[in-house]
Design a protein around this motif. Structure first.
Motif, PDB file in Angstrom:
ATOM      1  N   GLU A  65       0.839  -1.205   0.000  1.00  0.00           N
ATOM      2  CA  GLU A  65       0.000   0.000   0.000  1.00  0.00           C
ATOM      3  C   GLU A  65       0.871   1.251   0.000  1.00  0.00           C
ATOM      4  OE1 GLU A  65      -3.126   2.205   2.988  1.00  0.00           O
ATOM      5  OE2 GLU A  65      -3.060   0.012   3.002  1.00  0.00           O
ATOM      6  N   GLU A  66       1.907   1.263   0.831  1.00  0.00           N
ATOM      7  CA  GLU A  66       2.793   2.426   0.880  1.00  0.00           C
ATOM      8  C   GLU A  66       3.541   2.605  -0.439  1.00  0.00           C
ATOM      9  OE1 GLU A  66       5.280   1.964   4.329  1.00  0.00           O
ATOM     10  OE2 GLU A  66       3.638   2.428   5.709  1.00  0.00           O
ATOM     11  N   THR A  67       3.901   1.511  -1.084  1.00  0.00           N
ATOM     12  CA  THR A  67       4.574   1.592  -2.377  1.00  0.00           C
ATOM     13  C   THR A  67       3.655   2.193  -3.421  1.00  0.00           C
ATOM     14  OG1 THR A  67       5.961  -0.317  -1.842  1.00  0.00           O
ATOM     15  CG2 THR A  67       5.739   0.233  -4.166  1.00  0.00           C
ATOM     16  N   ARG A  68       2.391   1.756  -3.443  1.00  0.00           N
ATOM     17  CA  ARG A  68       1.419   2.321  -4.384  1.00  0.00           C
ATOM     18  C   ARG A  68       1.211   3.819  -4.124  1.00  0.00           C
ATOM     19  NH1 ARG A  68      -1.021  -2.622  -3.413  1.00  0.00           N
ATOM     20  NH2 ARG A  68      -2.423  -1.730  -1.855  1.00  0.00           N
ATOM     21  N   GLU A  69       1.106   4.185  -2.852  1.00  0.00           N
ATOM     22  CA  GLU A  69       0.924   5.595  -2.514  1.00  0.00           C
ATOM     23  C   GLU A  69       2.139   6.419  -2.932  1.00  0.00           C
ATOM     24  OE1 GLU A  69       0.072   5.609   1.668  1.00  0.00           O
ATOM     25  OE2 GLU A  69      -1.971   4.872   1.383  1.00  0.00           O
ATOM     26  N   LYS A  70       3.338   5.873  -2.722  1.00  0.00           N
ATOM     27  CA  LYS A  70       4.563   6.569  -3.108  1.00  0.00           C
ATOM     28  C   LYS A  70       4.620   6.755  -4.621  1.00  0.00           C
ATOM     29  CE  LYS A  70       9.594   6.160  -2.953  1.00  0.00           C
ATOM     30  NZ  LYS A  70      10.720   5.292  -2.604  1.00  0.00           N
ATOM     31  N   GLN A  71       4.285   5.700  -5.355  1.00  0.00           N
ATOM     32  CA  GLN A  71       4.292   5.785  -6.818  1.00  0.00           C
ATOM     33  C   GLN A  71       3.269   6.804  -7.306  1.00  0.00           C
ATOM     34  OE1 GLN A  71       3.646   1.687  -7.845  1.00  0.00           O
ATOM     35  NE2 GLN A  71       5.837   1.200  -7.871  1.00  0.00           N
ATOM     36  N   SER A  72       2.124   6.814  -6.674  1.00  0.00           N
ATOM     37  CA  SER A  72       1.084   7.779  -7.043  1.00  0.00           C
ATOM     38  C   SER A  72       1.565   9.201  -6.765  1.00  0.00           C
ATOM     39  CB  SER A  72      -0.194   7.484  -6.261  1.00  0.00           C
ATOM     40  OG  SER A  72      -1.173   8.457  -6.513  1.00  0.00           O
ATOM     41  N   ALA A  73       2.186   9.412  -5.623  1.00  0.00           N
ATOM     42  CA  ALA A  73       2.689  10.742  -5.274  1.00  0.00           C
ATOM     43  C   ALA A  73       3.786  11.170  -6.245  1.00  0.00           C
ATOM     44  CB  ALA A  73       3.213  10.750  -3.839  1.00  0.00           C
ATOM     45  N   GLN A  74       4.661  10.238  -6.626  1.00  0.00           N
ATOM     46  CA  GLN A  74       5.720  10.557  -7.575  1.00  0.00           C
ATOM     47  C   GLN A  74       5.129  10.935  -8.935  1.00  0.00           C
ATOM     48  OE1 GLN A  74       8.065   6.986  -7.381  1.00  0.00           O
ATOM     49  NE2 GLN A  74       9.543   7.872  -5.942  1.00  0.00           N
ATOM     50  N   SER A  75       4.126  10.198  -9.356  1.00  0.00           N
ATOM     51  CA  SER A  75       3.467  10.479 -10.632  1.00  0.00           C
ATOM     52  C   SER A  75       2.805  11.847 -10.591  1.00  0.00           C
ATOM     53  CB  SER A  75       2.451   9.389 -10.935  1.00  0.00           C
ATOM     54  OG  SER A  75       1.746   9.688 -12.108  1.00  0.00           O
ATOM     55  N   GLN A  76       2.135  12.121  -9.504  1.00  0.00           N
ATOM     56  CA  GLN A  76       1.458  13.409  -9.360  1.00  0.00           C
ATOM     57  C   GLN A  76       2.485  14.544  -9.342  1.00  0.00           C
ATOM     58  OE1 GLN A  76      -0.862  13.738  -5.778  1.00  0.00           O
ATOM     59  NE2 GLN A  76      -2.442  14.922  -6.844  1.00  0.00           N
ATOM     60  N   MET A  77       3.625  14.323  -8.682  1.00  0.00           N
ATOM     61  CA  MET A  77       4.663  15.338  -8.641  1.00  0.00           C
ATOM     62  C   MET A  77       5.237  15.587 -10.041  1.00  0.00           C
ATOM     63  SD  MET A  77       8.091  15.541  -6.300  1.00  0.00           S
ATOM     64  CE  MET A  77       9.134  14.527  -7.328  1.00  0.00           C
ATOM     65  N   ARG A  78       5.434  14.535 -10.808  1.00  0.00           N
ATOM     66  CA  ARG A  78       5.918  14.700 -12.190  1.00  0.00           C
ATOM     67  C   ARG A  78       4.911  15.500 -13.021  1.00  0.00           C
ATOM     68  NH1 ARG A  78       7.783   9.385 -11.382  1.00  0.00           N
ATOM     69  NH2 ARG A  78       5.932   8.516 -12.363  1.00  0.00           N
ATOM     70  N   ASN A  79       3.642  15.199 -12.834  1.00  0.00           N
ATOM     71  CA  ASN A  79       2.598  15.949 -13.555  1.00  0.00           C
ATOM     72  C   ASN A  79       2.639  17.434 -13.182  1.00  0.00           C
ATOM     73  OD1 ASN A  79       1.672  13.690 -14.894  1.00  0.00           O
ATOM     74  ND2 ASN A  79       0.045  13.281 -13.406  1.00  0.00           N
ATOM     75  N   TYR A  80       2.784  17.745 -11.893  1.00  0.00           N
ATOM     76  CA  TYR A  80       2.858  19.126 -11.452  1.00  0.00           C
ATOM     77  C   TYR A  80       4.111  19.809 -12.004  1.00  0.00           C
ATOM     78  CZ  TYR A  80      -0.955  18.235  -8.127  1.00  0.00           C
ATOM     79  OH  TYR A  80      -2.147  17.927  -7.555  1.00  0.00           O
ATOM     80  N   GLN A  81       5.225  19.070 -12.001  1.00  0.00           N
ATOM     81  CA  GLN A  81       6.459  19.645 -12.555  1.00  0.00           C
ATOM     82  C   GLN A  81       6.286  19.954 -14.042  1.00  0.00           C
ATOM     83  OE1 GLN A  81       9.290  16.609 -11.518  1.00  0.00           O
ATOM     84  NE2 GLN A  81       9.996  17.710  -9.677  1.00  0.00           N
ATOM     85  N   HIS A  82       5.650  19.046 -14.744  1.00  0.00           N
ATOM     86  CA  HIS A  82       5.413  19.256 -16.167  1.00  0.00           C
ATOM     87  C   HIS A  82       4.510  20.468 -16.384  1.00  0.00           C
ATOM     88  CE1 HIS A  82       4.889  18.434 -20.382  1.00  0.00           C
ATOM     89  NE2 HIS A  82       3.549  18.414 -20.232  1.00  0.00           N
ATOM     90  N   GLU A  83       3.436  20.574 -15.603  1.00  0.00           N
ATOM     91  CA  GLU A  83       2.526  21.710 -15.711  1.00  0.00           C
ATOM     92  C   GLU A  83       3.262  23.008 -15.409  1.00  0.00           C
ATOM     93  OE1 GLU A  83      -0.963  21.218 -13.296  1.00  0.00           O
ATOM     94  OE2 GLU A  83      -1.495  19.324 -14.252  1.00  0.00           O
TER      95      GLU A  83
END
Length: 91
Positions: A65-83
């Motif tokens: 669960e923590e791994t999935r949450e971490k991956q989701s947070a990393q993905s969201q951070m990449r999206n924000y960086q791209h934006e």
């Protein structure tokens, strides 16, 4: 006289056999107690093993669960960086 000697010898032999039987019974009782103790320890170890397996499974679920949450947070951070990069680039 010979009958008396034979009778005495048989009496000693009987006493020796009875003594041996008593020692064997004592040893058998001790072994039986040891077996019961060993079986109790085996049962206790089985319970501990089950508890540890349950705890291990719970830890695996938590890590997953923590791994999935971490991956989701990393993905969201990449999206924000791209934006952010897109919003900074000249139009």
């Amino acid at each position: 006289m010979q009958a008396q000697l034979r009778n005495d010898a048989l009496g000693r032999q009987l006493a020796d056999l009875q003594s041996g039987k008593s020692r064997a019974s004592t040893a058998a009782a001790a072994l039986s107690r040891q077996q019961e103790e060993a079986e109790a320890q085996i049962n206790a170890l089985g319970r501990v093993k089950h508890q540890l397996q349950s705890a291990n499974e719970e830890l695996k679920r938590t890590v997953d669960e923590e791994t999935r949450e971490k991956q989701s947070a990393q993905s969201q951070m990449r999206n924000y960086q791209h934006e952010c990069e897109v919003s900074r680039s000249p139009l």
